[in-house]
Scaffold this motif. Structure first.
Motif, PDB file in Angstrom:
ATOM      1  N   ARG A 236      51.198  40.775  35.299  1.00  0.00           N
ATOM      2  CA  ARG A 236      50.197  41.169  34.290  1.00  0.00           C
ATOM      3  C   ARG A 236      49.369  42.366  34.773  1.00  0.00           C
ATOM      4  O   ARG A 236      49.009  43.250  33.982  1.00  0.00           O
ATOM      5  CB  ARG A 236      49.286  39.976  33.984  1.00  0.00           C
ATOM      6  N   LEU A 237      49.072  42.389  36.074  1.00  0.00           N
ATOM      7  CA  LEU A 237      48.267  43.481  36.601  1.00  0.00           C
ATOM      8  C   LEU A 237      49.056  44.790  36.614  1.00  0.00           C
ATOM      9  O   LEU A 237      48.505  45.871  36.370  1.00  0.00           O
ATOM     10  CB  LEU A 237      47.782  43.140  38.018  1.00  0.00           C
ATOM     11  N   ARG A 238      50.361  44.703  36.915  1.00  0.00           N
ATOM     12  CA  ARG A 238      51.183  45.923  36.883  1.00  0.00           C
ATOM     13  C   ARG A 238      51.244  46.503  35.468  1.00  0.00           C
ATOM     14  O   ARG A 238      51.198  47.726  35.278  1.00  0.00           O
ATOM     15  CB  ARG A 238      52.595  45.603  37.369  1.00  0.00           C
ATOM     16  N   GLU A 239      51.348  45.634  34.479  1.00  0.00           N
ATOM     17  CA  GLU A 239      51.366  46.092  33.091  1.00  0.00           C
ATOM     18  C   GLU A 239      50.057  46.799  32.739  1.00  0.00           C
ATOM     19  O   GLU A 239      50.054  47.837  32.083  1.00  0.00           O
ATOM     20  CB  GLU A 239      51.579  44.900  32.149  1.00  0.00           C
ATOM     21  N   ALA A 240      48.936  46.202  33.241  1.00  0.00           N
ATOM     22  CA  ALA A 240      47.630  46.801  32.934  1.00  0.00           C
ATOM     23  C   ALA A 240      47.421  48.121  33.667  1.00  0.00           C
ATOM     24  O   ALA A 240      46.653  48.975  33.211  1.00  0.00           O
ATOM     25  CB  ALA A 240      46.516  45.813  33.305  1.00  0.00           C
ATOM     26  N   ALA A 241      48.132  48.310  34.811  1.00  0.00           N
ATOM     27  CA  ALA A 241      47.922  49.510  35.627  1.00  0.00           C
ATOM     28  C   ALA A 241      48.906  50.627  35.319  1.00  0.00           C
ATOM     29  O   ALA A 241      48.845  51.700  35.940  1.00  0.00           O
ATOM     30  CB  ALA A 241      48.002  49.135  37.109  1.00  0.00           C
TER      31      ALA A 241
ATOM     32  N   ASP B  46      45.182  44.599  45.055  1.00  0.00           N
ATOM     33  CA  ASP B  46      44.702  44.023  46.317  1.00  0.00           C
ATOM     34  C   ASP B  46      45.215  42.590  46.422  1.00  0.00           C
ATOM     35  O   ASP B  46      44.831  41.717  45.631  1.00  0.00           O
ATOM     36  CB  ASP B  46      43.169  44.049  46.351  1.00  0.00           C
ATOM     37  N   LEU B  47      46.061  42.340  47.405  1.00  0.00           N
ATOM     38  CA  LEU B  47      46.650  41.013  47.547  1.00  0.00           C
ATOM     39  C   LEU B  47      45.603  39.961  47.909  1.00  0.00           C
ATOM     40  O   LEU B  47      45.659  38.829  47.428  1.00  0.00           O
ATOM     41  CB  LEU B  47      47.746  41.043  48.620  1.00  0.00           C
ATOM     42  N   SER B  48      44.634  40.349  48.732  1.00  0.00           N
ATOM     43  CA  SER B  48      43.598  39.369  49.103  1.00  0.00           C
ATOM     44  C   SER B  48      42.783  38.948  47.888  1.00  0.00           C
ATOM     45  O   SER B  48      42.359  37.800  47.770  1.00  0.00           O
ATOM     46  CB  SER B  48      42.676  39.967  50.171  1.00  0.00           C
ATOM     47  N   GLY B  49      42.582  39.896  46.958  1.00  0.00           N
ATOM     48  CA  GLY B  49      41.883  39.541  45.731  1.00  0.00           C
ATOM     49  C   GLY B  49      42.692  38.606  44.868  1.00  0.00           C
ATOM     50  O   GLY B  49      42.149  37.703  44.219  1.00  0.00           O
ATOM     51  N   LEU B  50      44.024  38.783  44.874  1.00  0.00           N
ATOM     52  CA  LEU B  50      44.892  37.894  44.106  1.00  0.00           C
ATOM     53  C   LEU B  50      44.821  36.466  44.626  1.00  0.00           C
ATOM     54  O   LEU B  50      44.879  35.504  43.855  1.00  0.00           O
ATOM     55  CB  LEU B  50      46.337  38.400  44.160  1.00  0.00           C
ATOM     56  N   LEU B  51      44.716  36.316  45.945  1.00  0.00           N
ATOM     57  CA  LEU B  51      44.679  34.974  46.528  1.00  0.00           C
ATOM     58  C   LEU B  51      43.440  34.190  46.097  1.00  0.00           C
ATOM     59  O   LEU B  51      43.440  32.959  46.137  1.00  0.00           O
ATOM     60  CB  LEU B  51      44.728  35.067  48.055  1.00  0.00           C
ATOM     61  N   ALA B  52      42.388  34.925  45.668  1.00  0.00           N
ATOM     62  CA  ALA B  52      41.164  34.251  45.244  1.00  0.00           C
ATOM     63  C   ALA B  52      41.192  33.834  43.780  1.00  0.00           C
ATOM     64  O   ALA B  52      40.305  33.116  43.310  1.00  0.00           O
ATOM     65  CB  ALA B  52      39.950  35.161  45.489  1.00  0.00           C
ATOM     66  N   LEU B  53      42.227  34.237  43.052  1.00  0.00           N
ATOM     67  CA  LEU B  53      42.313  33.898  41.639  1.00  0.00           C
ATOM     68  C   LEU B  53      42.668  32.415  41.458  1.00  0.00           C
ATOM     69  O   LEU B  53      43.346  31.825  42.301  1.00  0.00           O
ATOM     70  CB  LEU B  53      43.364  34.771  40.959  1.00  0.00           C
ATOM     71  N   PRO B  54      42.218  31.816  40.362  1.00  0.00           N
ATOM     72  CA  PRO B  54      42.483  30.395  40.129  1.00  0.00           C
ATOM     73  C   PRO B  54      43.971  30.072  40.123  1.00  0.00           C
ATOM     74  O   PRO B  54      44.769  30.779  39.511  1.00  0.00           O
ATOM     75  CB  PRO B  54      41.850  30.138  38.754  1.00  0.00           C
TER      76      PRO B  54
END
Length: 293
Positions: free
Chosen positions: A90-95, A104-112
């Motif tokens: 979804r993020l690649r589509e938005a970008a 940012d992979l570390s930010g992804l790990l914090a997602l629900p």
């Protein structure tokens, strides 16, 4: 002996590769109020732990924090690969129309749903809860010990204030009859001065009746008796020491009510000065009993 509502306690243990730390803080509150911070897998036991706190602490604002750290690889969070791929897609589509944007992979790990705690067997979970209960009891002992120490200091101050009140009430009681005598002398002198230029005679019965009305209007003996009774009850509640705070708050309010009535009835400058000191002492008592559990 009374208890303060202020206290702190902690307890630690290392059991089966898991480090436990329980931390308790207690401050003033009119009622019992708890704030619980627990690891996600221990939240099902929140009500049991809250009950354990309530039984020992009575009232106050209580902050409970449980930290658990496992040093085994199996305790690490499990990454939900499916959820992670979904977020990245979804993020690649938005970008796509935003050149230079990175993910940012570390930010992804914090997602629900990306990082999930490993499943813990029921028997292991119950064993851990028993450890937490034991540590909570240890922390509670330290909190109560601090509350007891703080309570002893509070009680000494309250006793000093009550002794001051007793002395002042006794001075008001001794002064009260003199107020009536001085009023009678002033009234007699005033009437005689008014009658000195005429042939009228002073009617003793009328004078006595006026003095009696004044004496009844400014009599504070009943208020003093009730105030001293409140002080006796205050001392008894402090000695009992069980759930004393609200009872002491009520008695302090009743003492202030009696002092206000005395001040409005006295009609004497000296008694008024005593009442000012009495009300100041009662205000200090009211402030202090806010700290009593």
């Amino acid at each position: 002996m009374i208890l303060s509502m202020t206290g702190f306690g902690e307890a630690r243990a290392q059991v089966d590769g898991v480090a436990f730390r329980v931390e308790l803080r207690s401050v003033n509150n009119r009622y019992y109020k708890s704030s619980m911070r627990l690891p996600e897998h221990m939240q099902r036991f929140e009500a049991d732990l809250d009950r354990q706190l309530r039984e020992r602490l009575g009232r106050g604002s209580v902050s409970f924090t449980l930290r658990m750290t496992a040093d085994e690889p199996a305790a690490a969070c499990v990454v939900n690969q499916s959820a992670l791929r979904h977020y990245m897609s979804r993020l690649r589509e938005a970008a796509e129309d935003r050149p230079g944007v990175t993910i940012d992979l570390s930010g992804l790990l914090a997602l629900p749903g990306v990082c999930e705690s490993p499943e813990i067997e029921e028997s292991v979970l119950l064993a851990q809860f028993q450890v937490v209960q034991r540590l909570t009891a240890e922390a509670l002992e330290k909190v109560v010990a601090m509350r007891r120490q703080e309570g002893a200091a509070l009680e000494r101050d309250l006793q000093a204030q009550c002794a001051e009140l007793r002395a002042r009430f006794e001075q008001v009681r001794q002064r009260s009859p003199l107020v009536v005598e001085e009023y009678a002398k002033r009234l007699r002198a005033r009437v005689q001065q008014l009658l000195s230029s005429s042939n009228l005679e002073l009617e003793q019965e009328a004078l006595a009746r006026e003095v009696a009305i004044f004496a009844e209007r400014c009599d504070v003996n009943e208020e003093i008796a009730r105030a001293v009774s409140h002080l006796d009850q205050f001392a008894a509640v402090c000695a009992a020491g069980e759930e004393a705070g609200r009872k002491l708050e009520f008695l302090a309010q009743e003492l202030l009510r009696e002092a206000n009535t005395m001040g409005s009835k006295a009609n004497d400058a000296e008694i008024a000065r005593h009442i000012v000191v009495i009300k100041a002492a009662i205000d200090r008592i009211k402030e202090q009993v806010q700290n009593v559990a």
